[in-house]
Motif scaffolding. Structure first.
Motif, PDB file in Angstrom:
ATOM      1  N   SER A  16       0.802  -1.224   0.000  1.00  0.00           N
ATOM      2  CA  SER A  16       0.000   0.000   0.000  1.00  0.00           C
ATOM      3  C   SER A  16       0.835   1.274   0.000  1.00  0.00           C
ATOM      4  CB  SER A  16      -0.900   0.016   1.235  1.00  0.00           C
ATOM      5  OG  SER A  16      -0.098   0.100   2.405  1.00  0.00           O
ATOM      6  N   ARG A  18       2.330   2.289   2.778  1.00  0.00           N
ATOM      7  CA  ARG A  18       2.316   2.809   4.157  1.00  0.00           C
ATOM      8  C   ARG A  18       3.662   2.690   4.859  1.00  0.00           C
ATOM      9  NH1 ARG A  18      -3.569   1.567   6.829  1.00  0.00           N
ATOM     10  NH2 ARG A  18      -4.740   2.291   5.042  1.00  0.00           N
ATOM     11  N   GLY A  27       3.528   2.592  -3.144  1.00  0.00           N
ATOM     12  CA  GLY A  27       3.333   1.181  -2.864  1.00  0.00           C
ATOM     13  C   GLY A  27       3.612   0.283  -4.055  1.00  0.00           C
ATOM     14  N   TYR A  47      -8.486  -1.933  -4.154  1.00  0.00           N
ATOM     15  CA  TYR A  47      -7.668  -1.004  -3.382  1.00  0.00           C
ATOM     16  C   TYR A  47      -6.194  -1.337  -3.653  1.00  0.00           C
ATOM     17  CZ  TYR A  47      -5.466   1.185   0.638  1.00  0.00           C
ATOM     18  OH  TYR A  47      -4.649   1.938   1.440  1.00  0.00           O
ATOM     19  N   GLY A  49      -3.483  -2.020  -2.274  1.00  0.00           N
ATOM     20  CA  GLY A  49      -2.807  -2.586  -1.110  1.00  0.00           C
ATOM     21  C   GLY A  49      -3.410  -3.954  -0.880  1.00  0.00           C
ATOM     22  N   THR A  50      -2.835  -4.719   0.015  1.00  0.00           N
ATOM     23  CA  THR A  50      -3.358  -6.064   0.250  1.00  0.00           C
ATOM     24  C   THR A  50      -3.937  -6.205   1.638  1.00  0.00           C
ATOM     25  OG1 THR A  50      -1.183  -6.878   0.958  1.00  0.00           O
ATOM     26  CG2 THR A  50      -1.756  -7.160  -1.372  1.00  0.00           C
ATOM     27  N   ARG A 125     -11.782  -1.399  -1.353  1.00  0.00           N
ATOM     28  CA  ARG A 125     -11.580  -0.843  -0.004  1.00  0.00           C
ATOM     29  C   ARG A 125     -12.804  -1.180   0.843  1.00  0.00           C
ATOM     30  NH1 ARG A 125      -8.133   2.749   2.024  1.00  0.00           N
ATOM     31  NH2 ARG A 125      -8.715   3.753   3.953  1.00  0.00           N
TER      32      ARG A 125
END
Length: 148
Positions: A16, A18, A27, A47, A49-50, A125
């Protein structure tokens, strides 16, 4: 479909962005998306990210991925990697969401490994979903097996 309970765990934060790793601005998923798209897989519904989902005490076995991409050179600083994707659905708060299990092949992945009970899932998301929440994960038993 095989249905298994899964617990949301914190991940490494690189998918992501982050983690703040300067090698992967925005990301790894955002950086990889165009490479998968040019190979025929559109990740835009998900989204970037995972969800890291623990199936413990169960484990999974890769059988027949829906998609496999070999030698994807997605970042200048990283070696080419192999990736597979599997159909899945995340069931949370009575709703079912289409997703994909995101599986960077461990033999070509340079770092950020997952334990044998953790699947990384791409999904829309899911507002309010947090660490330690329990979801149900539906998997195609022809693509990926779950052993409990």
């Amino acid at each position: 479909m095989t249905r298994v309970r899964a617990t949301v765990l914190p991940g490494h934060g690189v998918a992501s962005g982050r983690s703040g790793d300067p090698r992967f601005p925005g990301g790894t998923i955002a950086l990889q998306k165009p490479f998968f798209l040019e190979r025929g897989l559109d990740l835009s519904p998900f989204y970037p990210g995972t969800l890291n989902l623990s199936l413990a005490p169960c484990r999974y076995r890769v059988l027949r991925p829906k998609h496999t991409f070999r030698g994807v050179k997605w970042a200048a600083t990283e070696p080419p990697e192999d990736f597979s994707f599997f159909d899945c659905r995340v069931v949370w708060r009575g709703q079912s969401y289409a997703g994909l299990v995101y599986y960077p092949h461990p033999e070509t992945k340079p770092e950020h490994f997952q334990p044998p009970d953790v699947l990384e899932v791409l999904a829309p998301r899911l507002e309010g979903l947090g660490y330690a929440d329990v979801v149900e994960l539906e998997l195609d038993p022809a693509q990926i097996a779950v052993d409990c």
